[in-house]
Enzyme design. Structure first.
Site, PDB file in Angstrom:
ATOM      1  N   TRP A   1       1.035  -1.208   0.013  1.00  0.00           N
ATOM      2  CA  TRP A   1       0.058  -0.087   0.032  1.00  0.00           C
ATOM      3  C   TRP A   1       0.738   1.382   0.087  1.00  0.00           C
ATOM      4  O   TRP A   1       0.288   2.447  -0.052  1.00  0.00           O
ATOM      5  CB  TRP A   1      -1.015  -0.046   1.059  1.00  0.00           C
ATOM      6  CG  TRP A   1      -2.017  -1.047   1.195  1.00  0.00           C
ATOM      7  CD1 TRP A   1      -2.418  -2.102   0.199  1.00  0.00           C
ATOM      8  CD2 TRP A   1      -2.997  -1.178   2.255  1.00  0.00           C
ATOM      9  NE1 TRP A   1      -3.185  -2.636   0.516  1.00  0.00           N
ATOM     10  CE2 TRP A   1      -3.848  -2.507   1.741  1.00  0.00           C
ATOM     11  CE3 TRP A   1      -3.225  -0.880   3.475  1.00  0.00           C
ATOM     12  CZ2 TRP A   1      -4.741  -3.014   2.583  1.00  0.00           C
ATOM     13  CZ3 TRP A   1      -4.270  -1.294   4.114  1.00  0.00           C
ATOM     14  CH2 TRP A   1      -4.996  -2.473   3.756  1.00  0.00           C
ATOM     15  N   LYS A   2       2.354   0.850   0.164  1.00  0.00           N
ATOM     16  CA  LYS A   2       2.931   2.264   0.077  1.00  0.00           C
ATOM     17  C   LYS A   2       2.666   3.299   1.211  1.00  0.00           C
ATOM     18  O   LYS A   2       1.933   3.053   2.244  1.00  0.00           O
ATOM     19  CB  LYS A   2       3.057   2.873  -1.257  1.00  0.00           C
ATOM     20  CG  LYS A   2       3.853   1.409  -2.116  1.00  0.00           C
ATOM     21  CD  LYS A   2       4.142   2.148  -3.639  1.00  0.00           C
ATOM     22  CE  LYS A   2       4.265   1.013  -4.420  1.00  0.00           C
ATOM     23  NZ  LYS A   2       5.078   1.220  -5.751  1.00  0.00           N
TER      24      LYS A   2
ATOM     25  N   HIS B   1      12.882  -2.949  -1.105  1.00  0.00           N
ATOM     26  CA  HIS B   1      11.918  -2.383  -2.312  1.00  0.00           C
ATOM     27  C   HIS B   1      12.840  -1.179  -3.041  1.00  0.00           C
ATOM     28  O   HIS B   1      13.395  -0.387  -2.353  1.00  0.00           O
ATOM     29  CB  HIS B   1      10.684  -1.743  -1.628  1.00  0.00           C
ATOM     30  CG  HIS B   1       9.551  -1.501  -2.495  1.00  0.00           C
ATOM     31  ND1 HIS B   1       9.713  -0.185  -3.437  1.00  0.00           N
ATOM     32  CD2 HIS B   1       8.653  -2.234  -3.337  1.00  0.00           C
ATOM     33  CE1 HIS B   1       8.666  -0.276  -4.392  1.00  0.00           C
ATOM     34  NE2 HIS B   1       8.012  -1.318  -4.114  1.00  0.00           N
TER      35      HIS B   1
ATOM     36  N   GLU C   1      11.416  -7.163  -9.178  1.00  0.00           N
ATOM     37  CA  GLU C   1      10.767  -5.734  -9.477  1.00  0.00           C
ATOM     38  C   GLU C   1      11.524  -5.154 -10.374  1.00  0.00           C
ATOM     39  O   GLU C   1      12.348  -4.169  -9.761  1.00  0.00           O
ATOM     40  CB  GLU C   1      10.419  -5.235  -8.104  1.00  0.00           C
ATOM     41  CG  GLU C   1       9.363  -5.912  -7.313  1.00  0.00           C
ATOM     42  CD  GLU C   1       8.365  -5.168  -6.565  1.00  0.00           C
ATOM     43  OE1 GLU C   1       7.270  -5.214  -6.762  1.00  0.00           O
ATOM     44  OE2 GLU C   1       9.022  -4.241  -5.692  1.00  0.00           O
TER      45      GLU C   1
ATOM     46  N   GLY D   1       5.006   1.302 -11.011  1.00  0.00           N
ATOM     47  CA  GLY D   1       4.303   2.454 -11.028  1.00  0.00           C
ATOM     48  C   GLY D   1       4.387   3.180 -12.293  1.00  0.00           C
ATOM     49  O   GLY D   1       3.902   4.238 -12.649  1.00  0.00           O
TER      50      GLY D   1
ATOM     51  N   GLY E   1       0.222  -0.292  -7.164  1.00  0.00           N
ATOM     52  CA  GLY E   1      -0.965   0.530  -7.516  1.00  0.00           C
ATOM     53  C   GLY E   1      -2.305  -0.192  -7.426  1.00  0.00           C
ATOM     54  O   GLY E   1      -3.292   0.143  -7.053  1.00  0.00           O
TER      55      GLY E   1
HETATM   56  C1  PEP Z   1       5.399  -2.157  -5.918  1.00  0.00           C
HETATM   57  O1  PEP Z   1       5.175  -1.198  -5.551  1.00  0.00           O
HETATM   58  O2  PEP Z   1       6.065  -3.206  -5.636  1.00  0.00           O
HETATM   59  C2  PEP Z   1       4.993  -2.415  -7.253  1.00  0.00           C
HETATM   60  C3  PEP Z   1       5.186  -3.496  -8.205  1.00  0.00           C
HETATM   61  O3  PEP Z   1       4.073  -1.369  -7.656  1.00  0.00           O
HETATM   62  P1  PEP Z   1       3.070  -1.170  -9.105  1.00  0.00           P
HETATM   63  O4  PEP Z   1       2.437  -2.537  -9.057  1.00  0.00           O
HETATM   64  O5  PEP Z   1       2.249  -0.018  -8.764  1.00  0.00           O
HETATM   65  O6  PEP Z   1       4.092  -1.132 -10.315  1.00  0.00           O
END
Ligand code: PEP
Length: 260
Positions: A12-13, A99, A171, A177, A239
């Protein structure tokens, strides 16, 4: 997907009011029936101030919660930081480490992240170690070397006995994002390299037990194709984790790969 159960994480950041966070959590719990949770793990990573409330709401539901970060120190004069034992106290069973918004956004080095991994595991938390290359690194053909270096340095000193408490989240920074995601083939190729490297660092059997999630602009319409790859064991979702229906559809996409 071998015998690995998929896992979907919702990061959820630094979003949501307390009321919105409770509302989102309740909507997720309403949609996550026992049938889905029997086939797919679900972990939520709310902002620190909301952990206690979300822990109360999720208690006994089968949905776990984790920290978005953890201190590399056990306790002491570290203003603004949160220790592994504090996370455990408020009901967390896991934490994200590395992250990209911390690794690249705040300049956390591999050695700091390694210290976080070790401290968190020693305290009894599961760890989701995030790795991923930047766009420059990708365009200069360094993706695999960078990711494997992050993996090896992040896991220095982690014993084979603790691998059961480790999840890797691949990632690519350029996909987080941005609405740009890796193709299923690109994700599979990197996940395969990560698993092969874990096999060299530890052993193949143990590496086959480690879940490797993909993260980076996963949405309901691209989730199933990515999760269907043999070395992709679910996703870390940013997101789309803030919209209950989107997140639930992504969990259903992971379950569909188990059912197919
Ligand atoms: C994340 O914050 O780990 C991520 C993958 O973000 P998003 O799905 O928005 O790209």
């Amino acid at each position: 997907m071998a015998n690995r159960q998929p896992l979907i994480g919702g990061n959820w950041k630094m979003n949501l009011t307390p009321a919105d966070a409770r509302g989102l959590c309740s909507a997720l719990l309403d949609g996550l029936d026992a049938g889905l949770l029997a086939k797919c793990g679900v972990s939520l990573f709310p902002p620190f101030p909301y952990l206690s409330q979300i822990s109360d709401l999720t208690a006994g539901s089968g949905v776990s919660i984790g920290g978005q970060d953890v201190s590399a120190h056990e306790n002491g004069a570290y203003t603004g930081q949160t220790s592994a034992s504090m996370l455990l106290e408020v009901g967390c069973t896991s934490t994200l480490v590395g992250h990209s918004e911390r690794r690249h956004g705040l300049g956390e080095s591999d050695s700091v992240l390694n210290a976080k991994v070790l401290v968190a595991m020693k305290a009894g938390l599961d760890v989701m170690l995030c790795v991923g290359e930047t766009l420059d690194e990708r365009e200069s053909g360094q993706s695999e070397a960078i990711v494997l270096q992050q993996l090896q340095e992040g896991l220095q000193g982690v014993s084979i006995n603790d691998l059961g408490r480790l999840t890797i989240a691949y990632e690519p920074v350029w996909a987080i994002g941005t609405g740009r995601n890796a193709t299923p083939g690109d994700a599979q190729s990197m996940h395969q390299s990560i698993r092969a490297d874990l096999g060299k660092q530890y052993d193949v059997g143990s590496a086959n037990g480690v879940r490797i999630l993909y993260g980076g602009s996963v949405k309901p319409d691209n989730a199933e194709a990515i999760f269907a790859q043999p070395d992709v064991d679910g996703g870390l979702i940013g997101g789309a984790s803030l919209q209950s229906e989107d997140f639930l559809d992504i969990v259903r996409a992971a379950v569909a790969t188990v059912d197919s």
